[in-house]
Design an enzyme around this catalytic site. Structure first.
Site, PDB file in Angstrom:
ATOM      1  CB  CYS A   1      12.727   9.182   9.102  1.00 27.76           C
ATOM      2  SG  CYS A   1      13.749   8.288   7.929  1.00 27.76           S
TER       3      CYS A   1
ATOM      4  CD  GLN B   1       2.723  15.856   6.735  1.00 23.89           C
ATOM      5  OE1 GLN B   1       3.645  16.285   7.406  1.00 23.89           O
ATOM      6  NE2 GLN B   1       2.037  14.789   7.094  1.00 23.89           N
TER       7      GLN B   1
ATOM      8  CB  VAL C   1       0.346   5.637  12.032  1.00 24.90           C
ATOM      9  CG1 VAL C   1      -0.236   4.602  11.075  1.00 24.90           C
ATOM     10  CG2 VAL C   1      -0.458   6.927  11.954  1.00 24.90           C
ATOM     11  N   GLY C   2       2.410   3.777  13.586  1.00 27.19           N
ATOM     12  CA  GLY C   2       3.191   2.536  13.640  1.00 27.19           C
ATOM     13  C   GLY C   2       2.885   1.730  14.895  1.00 27.19           C
TER      14      GLY C   2
ATOM     15  CD  GLU D   1      13.401   0.909  10.266  1.00 27.50           C
ATOM     16  OE1 GLU D   1      13.678   1.892  10.998  1.00 27.50           O
ATOM     17  OE2 GLU D   1      14.004  -0.174  10.322  1.00 27.50           O
TER      18      GLU D   1
ATOM     19  CE  LYS E   1      -1.770   2.681   3.117  1.00 29.99           C
ATOM     20  NZ  LYS E   1      -1.648   3.927   2.328  1.00 29.99           N
TER      21      LYS E   1
ATOM     22  N   GLY F   1       6.601   4.896   8.782  1.00 32.05           N
ATOM     23  CA  GLY F   1       5.733   6.070   8.922  1.00 32.05           C
ATOM     24  C   GLY F   1       5.912   6.679  10.291  1.00 32.05           C
ATOM     25  CB  SER F   2       3.875   9.103  12.089  1.00 30.67           C
ATOM     26  OG  SER F   2       2.618   8.481  12.005  1.00 30.67           O
TER      27      SER F   2
HETATM   28  P1  NAD Z   1       1.998   8.091   8.453  1.00 32.60           P
HETATM   29  O1  NAD Z   1       2.261   7.316   9.692  1.00 32.60           O
HETATM   30  O2  NAD Z   1       0.920   9.089   8.465  1.00 32.60           O
HETATM   31  O3  NAD Z   1       1.641   7.075   7.255  1.00 32.60           O
HETATM   32  C1  NAD Z   1       2.506   6.037   6.856  1.00 32.60           C
HETATM   33  C2  NAD Z   1       1.690   5.000   6.093  1.00 32.60           C
HETATM   34  O4  NAD Z   1       0.779   4.383   6.998  1.00 32.60           O
HETATM   35  C3  NAD Z   1       0.831   5.581   4.966  1.00 32.60           C
HETATM   36  O5  NAD Z   1       0.835   4.706   3.867  1.00 32.60           O
HETATM   37  C4  NAD Z   1      -0.542   5.635   5.605  1.00 32.60           C
HETATM   38  O6  NAD Z   1      -1.596   5.603   4.661  1.00 32.60           O
HETATM   39  C5  NAD Z   1      -0.513   4.376   6.445  1.00 32.60           C
HETATM   40  N1  NAD Z   1      -1.507   4.333   7.533  1.00 32.60           N
HETATM   41  C6  NAD Z   1      -2.120   5.380   8.146  1.00 32.60           C
HETATM   42  N2  NAD Z   1      -3.007   4.924   9.069  1.00 32.60           N
HETATM   43  C7  NAD Z   1      -2.942   3.568   9.044  1.00 32.60           C
HETATM   44  C8  NAD Z   1      -3.607   2.533   9.746  1.00 32.60           C
HETATM   45  N3  NAD Z   1      -4.528   2.798  10.675  1.00 32.60           N
HETATM   46  N4  NAD Z   1      -3.298   1.243   9.469  1.00 32.60           N
HETATM   47  C9  NAD Z   1      -2.357   0.950   8.534  1.00 32.60           C
HETATM   48  N5  NAD Z   1      -1.705   1.890   7.820  1.00 32.60           N
HETATM   49  C10 NAD Z   1      -1.990   3.185   8.069  1.00 32.60           C
HETATM   50  O7  NAD Z   1       3.413   8.724   8.018  1.00 32.60           O
HETATM   51  P2  NAD Z   1       3.713   9.720   6.792  1.00 32.60           P
HETATM   52  O8  NAD Z   1       3.170  11.069   7.138  1.00 32.60           O
HETATM   53  O9  NAD Z   1       3.321   9.090   5.497  1.00 32.60           O
HETATM   54  O10 NAD Z   1       5.317   9.766   6.823  1.00 32.60           O
HETATM   55  C11 NAD Z   1       6.045  10.611   7.639  1.00 32.60           C
HETATM   56  C12 NAD Z   1       6.529   9.883   8.886  1.00 32.60           C
HETATM   57  O11 NAD Z   1       7.276   8.723   8.495  1.00 32.60           O
HETATM   58  C13 NAD Z   1       7.482  10.704   9.725  1.00 32.60           C
HETATM   59  O12 NAD Z   1       7.193  10.509  11.093  1.00 32.60           O
HETATM   60  C14 NAD Z   1       8.858  10.134   9.372  1.00 32.60           C
HETATM   61  O13 NAD Z   1       9.824  10.337  10.374  1.00 32.60           O
HETATM   62  C15 NAD Z   1       8.520   8.691   9.193  1.00 32.60           C
HETATM   63  N6  NAD Z   1       9.525   8.008   8.371  1.00 32.60           N
HETATM   64  C16 NAD Z   1      10.365   7.096   8.964  1.00 32.60           C
HETATM   65  C17 NAD Z   1      11.356   6.479   8.198  1.00 32.60           C
HETATM   66  C18 NAD Z   1      12.298   5.482   8.816  1.00 32.60           C
HETATM   67  O14 NAD Z   1      12.877   4.703   8.067  1.00 32.60           O
HETATM   68  N7  NAD Z   1      12.488   5.461  10.111  1.00 32.60           N
HETATM   69  C19 NAD Z   1      11.505   6.794   6.853  1.00 32.60           C
HETATM   70  C20 NAD Z   1      10.635   7.734   6.294  1.00 32.60           C
HETATM   71  C21 NAD Z   1       9.642   8.323   7.072  1.00 32.60           C
END
Ligand code: NAD
Length: 484
Positions: free
Chosen positions: A289, A336, A237-238, A255, A180, A233-234
């Protein structure tokens, strides 16, 4: 729209077919540099589409897992060739859909090809270890097998690298995939899936569903046929993903965000440190990130560093991301942008002083110039929480011990840098800094394709990604006692 973009189907890819979402819903994605420009219409999929993709991946599993690693690698090698030939188109589309400056989009698209190429060779590596049983000379051996159907959930900020560094190892080690993509940057991912389609991957081995996290992502996380979830992601959510997935005994790899410190020791080369601080904090508009959020400078070097840093900011090129000279482009979306601006407002309210940037830089684009705070207390929002934009804060310190302890005083632990010419300082930093990726005399961002990548503390969970480390997550190790 570029020709390739027009040819690309802005659709889901399920069971080897490009298909619209089942209920036909779509959403529009706009260019963050010129928000009136529509990049394209993409499927707004639901749990039903995820179900179809999971079913296709389940059906394809036996055949794909039954190939040798070398046979699977051959598909990845072909896909690497396709991506390599299209780096410029992919980079242009990436820049249009999410505002990453073209110079960085080109690097990222090239990196996607390198990741595919790296994993195309992994199929020749050992898949286990051979022992003798202790009671007899019979054999006992370990063997790495695919986990099964894996679900990959990716963010918008590295739309080529992150989907690739999940898909390539998942496929190389014999899993079938449902991915996704983030809704803010699906076009780049479509190029990647198209490249794997052109490499003639068997139907159902790779399935793409575009849609929201709450509908599609959640359906993947809660479906028992998906045996592992790799999520980037964030943090909030993670953590929710981990809770729901582990209840079903799935493997989970997270991550997440960071709040990455850069320490400038008194003996550092200030020219190098300033350049690294600029790149780490502001390239990709700070939407990494691993971006540099906190800069700790030794008291005797503080004024000099501050002055040079402000000079570098004044010389930096901010604006149109499609200009190859641009270093800092727009924020990915209006929401954002609003989040970053409210982080800046909060920094002001909490006694922070802005010494560069701070205000919107274009009436149309979601553009925020490099923004630097000082005088921010260590317990203020800006010192503790990730503001995902071109915003960083300067702090003074008087001893290395103090710098390391303040750098460690956040729940995150993704990346960190030190600038020093003293080996003992570097060694102490490497011993004590709490982060998964450490840099000595280089910026906090950046990741090579062939080495492990991942955070500690709240920034990561589960085995690391990339390089040979990826085998840990995408395979399960079994032990076979073999008597004659
Ligand atoms: P986000 O957490 O909003 O979304 C990430 C993904 O999760 C998206 O595809 C989103 O649609 C999906 N998602 C949202 N709600 C969900 C749910 N309930 N169940 C399953 N999936 C769901 O993050 P973002 O705004 O897309 O990205 C930015 C964040 O990602 C920042 O916090 C950044 O630090 C982090 N990030 C971390 C790394 C790393 O490797 N550590 C790399 C890049 C970004």
């Amino acid at each position: 729209m570029s020709e390739t973009a027009a040819e690309l189907r802005a659709a889901n890819f399920i069971g080897g077919e490009w298909v619209p979402s089942r209920d036909g819903d779509v959403y529009e994605r706009h260019n963050p540099w010129r928000p009136s420009e529509v990049i394209g219409e993409f499927p707004s999929s639901t749990a039903e589409d995820a179900d179809a993709a999971i079913e296709a991946a389940s059906r394809a599993l036996r055949g794909w897992a039954g190939l040798s690693g070398a046979q699977r690698g051959a598909y990845l090698r072909k896909a690497a060739d396709v991506v390599e030939a299209r780096v410029e188109e992919i980079a242009q589309d990436m820049t249009r859909e999410m505002g990453k400056p073209l110079r960085e989009s080109r690097i990222e698209a090239t990196r996607a090809a390198a990741i595919l190429r790296f994993f195309s060779g992994e199929g020749w590596r050992p898949v286990g270890e051979l022992y003798e049983q202790s009671a007899a000379k019979s054999l006992v051996y370990t063997r790495r097998r695919p986990v099964g159907v894996v679900g990959l959930i990716t963010p918008w900020n590295f739309p080529a690298a992150i989907p690739t560094w999940k898909m390539a190892p998942a496929l190389a080690y014999g899993n079938t995939v449902v991915i996704k993509l983030a809704q803010d940057s699906p076009l780049t991912g479509l190029h990647l899936v198209r490249a794997l389609e052109e490499a003639e991957l068997p139907d159902g081995v790779l399935n793409l569903v575009i849609g929201s996290g709450s509908k599609v992502g959640n359906a993947m996380v809660t479906d028992p046929r998906v045996r592992a979830i790799s999520f980037t992601g964030s943090v909030p959510v993670g953590q929710g993903v981990r809770e729901r997935a582990t209840k079903l005994s799935k493997r989970v790899q997270l991550e997440l965000g960071g709040h990455n410190p850069l320490i400038v020791a008194e003996d550092a080369s200030l020219d190098k440190a300033v350049e690294a601080a600029y790149a780490g904090a502001f390239w990709s508009a700070g939407q990494k990130c691993t971006a540099t959020r906190r800069i700790f400078v030794a008291e005797p070097a503080y004024e000099d560093f501050r002055e040079r840093f402000l000079e570098r900011i004044a010389q930096g090129k901010v604006g149109d991301p499609s200009d190859p000279e641009t270093e800092v482009g727009p924020i990915v979306s209006e929401s954002q942008f609003d989040d970053v601006m409210s982080g800046i407002a909060r920094g002001r309210e909490e006694r922070g002083t802005i010494i560069a940037g701070g205000d919107r830089a274009d009436p149309d684009a979601y553009l925020i110039p490099p923004t630097v705070f000082e005088d921010v207390p260590d317990d203020a929002f800006l010192s503790c929480e990730e503001v995902f934009g071109p915003v960083t804060t300067l702090y003074r310190f008087s001893s290395l011990e103090e710098a390391i302890s303040r750098a460690n005083a956040v729940p995150f632990g993704l990346s960190a840098s030190v600038f020093t010419s003293n080996l003992a300082v570097a060694q102490r930093f490497v011993d004590e800094l709490q982060a998964g990726i450490l840099h000595v005399n280089s910026q906090t961002a950046g990741a090579d394709v062939h080495v492990p990548f991942g955070g500690s503390k709240e920034s990561g969970y589960g085995p690391h990604e990339q390089g040979r480390a990826a085998i840990e997550f995408y395979t399960e190790e079994i032990t076979v006692y073999q008597d004659v």
